[in-house]
Design a protein around this motif. Structure first.
Motif, short mmCIF file in Angstrom:
data_model
loop_
_atom_site.label_atom_id
_atom_site.label_comp_id
_atom_site.label_asym_id
_atom_site.label_seq_id
_atom_site.Cartn_x
_atom_site.Cartn_y
_atom_site.Cartn_z
N UNK A 15 0.83 -1.20 0.00
CA UNK A 15 0.00 0.00 0.00
C UNK A 15 0.86 1.25 0.00
N UNK A 16 1.77 1.33 -0.96
CA UNK A 16 2.73 2.44 -1.01
C UNK A 16 2.04 3.80 -1.05
N UNK A 17 2.59 4.73 -0.30
CA UNK A 17 2.13 6.12 -0.34
C UNK A 17 3.10 6.91 -1.22
N UNK A 18 2.67 7.21 -2.43
CA UNK A 18 3.56 7.84 -3.40
C UNK A 18 3.23 9.31 -3.61
N UNK A 19 2.59 9.94 -2.62
CA UNK A 19 2.19 11.34 -2.78
C UNK A 19 3.39 12.26 -2.99
N UNK A 20 4.49 12.00 -2.29
CA UNK A 20 5.69 12.84 -2.47
C UNK A 20 6.27 12.65 -3.87
N UNK A 21 6.26 11.41 -4.33
CA UNK A 21 6.75 11.12 -5.68
C UNK A 21 5.86 11.78 -6.72
N UNK A 22 4.55 11.73 -6.51
CA UNK A 22 3.61 12.33 -7.44
C UNK A 22 3.78 13.84 -7.50
N UNK A 23 3.96 14.45 -6.34
CA UNK A 23 4.16 15.90 -6.30
C UNK A 23 5.45 16.30 -7.00
N UNK A 24 6.50 15.53 -6.74
CA UNK A 24 7.79 15.83 -7.37
C UNK A 24 7.70 15.66 -8.89
N UNK A 25 7.07 14.58 -9.33
CA UNK A 25 6.94 14.33 -10.76
C UNK A 25 6.08 15.42 -11.41
N UNK A 26 5.00 15.80 -10.76
CA UNK A 26 4.09 16.81 -11.31
C UNK A 26 4.83 18.13 -11.55
N UNK A 27 5.66 18.52 -10.59
CA UNK A 27 6.44 19.75 -10.74
C UNK A 27 7.42 19.65 -11.91
N UNK A 28 8.08 18.51 -12.01
CA UNK A 28 9.03 18.31 -13.12
C UNK A 28 8.30 18.20 -14.46
N UNK A 29 7.09 17.66 -14.42
CA UNK A 29 6.30 17.53 -15.65
C UNK A 29 6.07 18.89 -16.29
N UNK A 30 5.70 19.87 -15.48
CA UNK A 30 5.35 21.19 -16.01
C UNK A 30 6.57 22.10 -16.17
N UNK A 31 7.63 21.80 -15.44
CA UNK A 31 8.81 22.67 -15.55
C UNK A 31 9.85 22.15 -16.54
N UNK A 32 9.83 20.83 -16.80
CA UNK A 32 10.86 20.25 -17.66
C UNK A 32 10.30 19.41 -18.81
N UNK A 33 9.49 18.42 -18.46
CA UNK A 33 9.09 17.42 -19.45
C UNK A 33 8.21 18.02 -20.54
N UNK A 34 7.13 18.71 -20.15
CA UNK A 34 6.21 19.25 -21.15
C UNK A 34 6.83 20.36 -22.00
N UNK A 35 7.59 21.29 -21.40
CA UNK A 35 8.26 22.28 -22.25
C UNK A 35 9.18 21.65 -23.28
N UNK A 36 9.90 20.61 -22.88
CA UNK A 36 10.78 19.94 -23.83
C UNK A 36 9.97 19.21 -24.90
N UNK A 37 8.87 18.60 -24.48
CA UNK A 37 7.99 17.90 -25.43
C UNK A 37 7.43 18.88 -26.47
N UNK A 38 6.97 20.03 -25.99
CA UNK A 38 6.41 21.04 -26.90
C UNK A 38 7.47 21.58 -27.85
N UNK A 39 8.68 21.76 -27.32
CA UNK A 39 9.77 22.26 -28.16
C UNK A 39 10.12 21.26 -29.25
N UNK A 40 10.18 19.99 -28.89
CA UNK A 40 10.52 18.96 -29.87
C UNK A 40 9.43 18.80 -30.92
N UNK A 41 8.17 18.92 -30.49
CA UNK A 41 7.07 18.74 -31.42
C UNK A 41 6.96 19.88 -32.42
N UNK A 42 7.58 21.02 -32.14
CA UNK A 42 7.56 22.15 -33.06
C UNK A 42 8.60 22.02 -34.17
N UNK A 43 9.54 21.10 -33.98
CA UNK A 43 10.58 20.92 -34.99
C UNK A 43 9.98 20.28 -36.23
N UNK A 44 10.36 20.74 -37.41
CA UNK A 44 9.80 20.18 -38.65
C UNK A 44 9.98 18.68 -38.77
#
Length: 275
Positions: free
Chosen positions: A200-229
């Protein structure tokens, strides 16, 4: 049984005489004689475990019982090993398992599991040892589930939670692109292990950490890559259809990171579907 006596220090010579007299009594291997000797030397006032603060009393009791518990664990482990085939036969034929055998299995597997969780934490940075300990723990989880064992491994829960957060932090903060796939697999494997052991793992800290990285790193990089021809479909002038998009190595890594978010139960489905 605990019997403690105290008196002020009156000098080295007095201490040596006192010690010799007391040890002479101990050599006779008689508890009664030893207690009489301590009474003659120290007086009638004595102290026991009850005179300690609860925290210290519990600590001493735990230390003193450790050896006995270790012997009991070894006994149950031997019973489990000797009767493993019989235990498997009961489960295979769906017959009621004798309580003694089931308890032996649960204690033996719980002891093994806690041992390897401790080793997993101690050798976290040593990849061969980490992998070896993970294999052992996964085998224990499979065995316990097959035998319908309810493991008493509460102590393993916070350890695994910390290891998952540590692995995730290392991956997203200072990850090596060359080992990204294996690093993601490491986190995924730890989560699966916790689920297999029914912690019954409590992964709330992991989820919070991932969520912050998602919006600060992962999604911006994804959007940048998707704009490349090169990352968009090329139009075929011959038939008007679009050819398949070229998924670059970086986009592939982004997809793996988003799938890790799914594993952590973070809402990333819209972006995963974008691939």
């Amino acid at each position: 049984d605990f019997h403690c006596c105290i008196q002020p220090f009156t000098g080295r010579n007095a201490y040596i005489k006192l010690k010799d007299k007391l040890f002479d009594a101990l050599k006779q291997a008689s508890a009664a004689h030893t207690i009489i000797a301590t009474g003659q030397i120290f007086g009638d006032e004595t102290f026991s475990l009850q005179n300690l603060f609860a925290e210290e009393r519990h600590r001493i009791m735990k230390l003193l019982s450790q050896e006995t518990l270790s012997r009991v664990d070894q006994l149950y482990t031997q019973v489990y090993r000797d009767n493993y085939g019989v235990l498997m036969a009961f489960h295979r034929d769906e017959l009621p398992v004798p309580q003694e055998l089931q308890v032996a299995a649960e204690i033996a597997l719980s002891t093994r599991c806690l041992h390897y969780v401790k080793e997993l934490k101690a050798n976290y940075d040593d990849f061969p040892s980490f992998s070896s300990n993970m294999v052992e723990l996964e085998a224990i989880a499979t065995e316990a589930n097959h035998l319908h064992c309810h493991l008493n491994i509460v102590k393993a829960k916070p350890t695994l939670e910390k290891l998952i957060l540590r692995s995730l932090s290392s991956l997203l903060e200072s990850g090596n692109p060359d080992t990204l796939t294996s690093d993601i697999h490491k986190v995924d494997r730890l989560i699966n292990l916790g689920n297999q052991l029914h912690l019954g793992l409590s992964l709330d800290k992991c989820q919070e950490f991932y969520f912050n990285c998602l919006h600060s790193q992962i999604l911006p990089q994804w959007q940048s890559l998707m704009k490349k021809p090169d990352n968009f479909p090329d139009k075929d002038p011959g038939n008007g259809h679009h050819s398949s998009p070229k998924i670059t190595k970086n986009l592939g890594e982004i997809k793996q990171l988003l799938q890790l978010g799914q594993k952590l139960a973070v809402a990333v489905t819209p972006w995963v579907k974008g691939f």
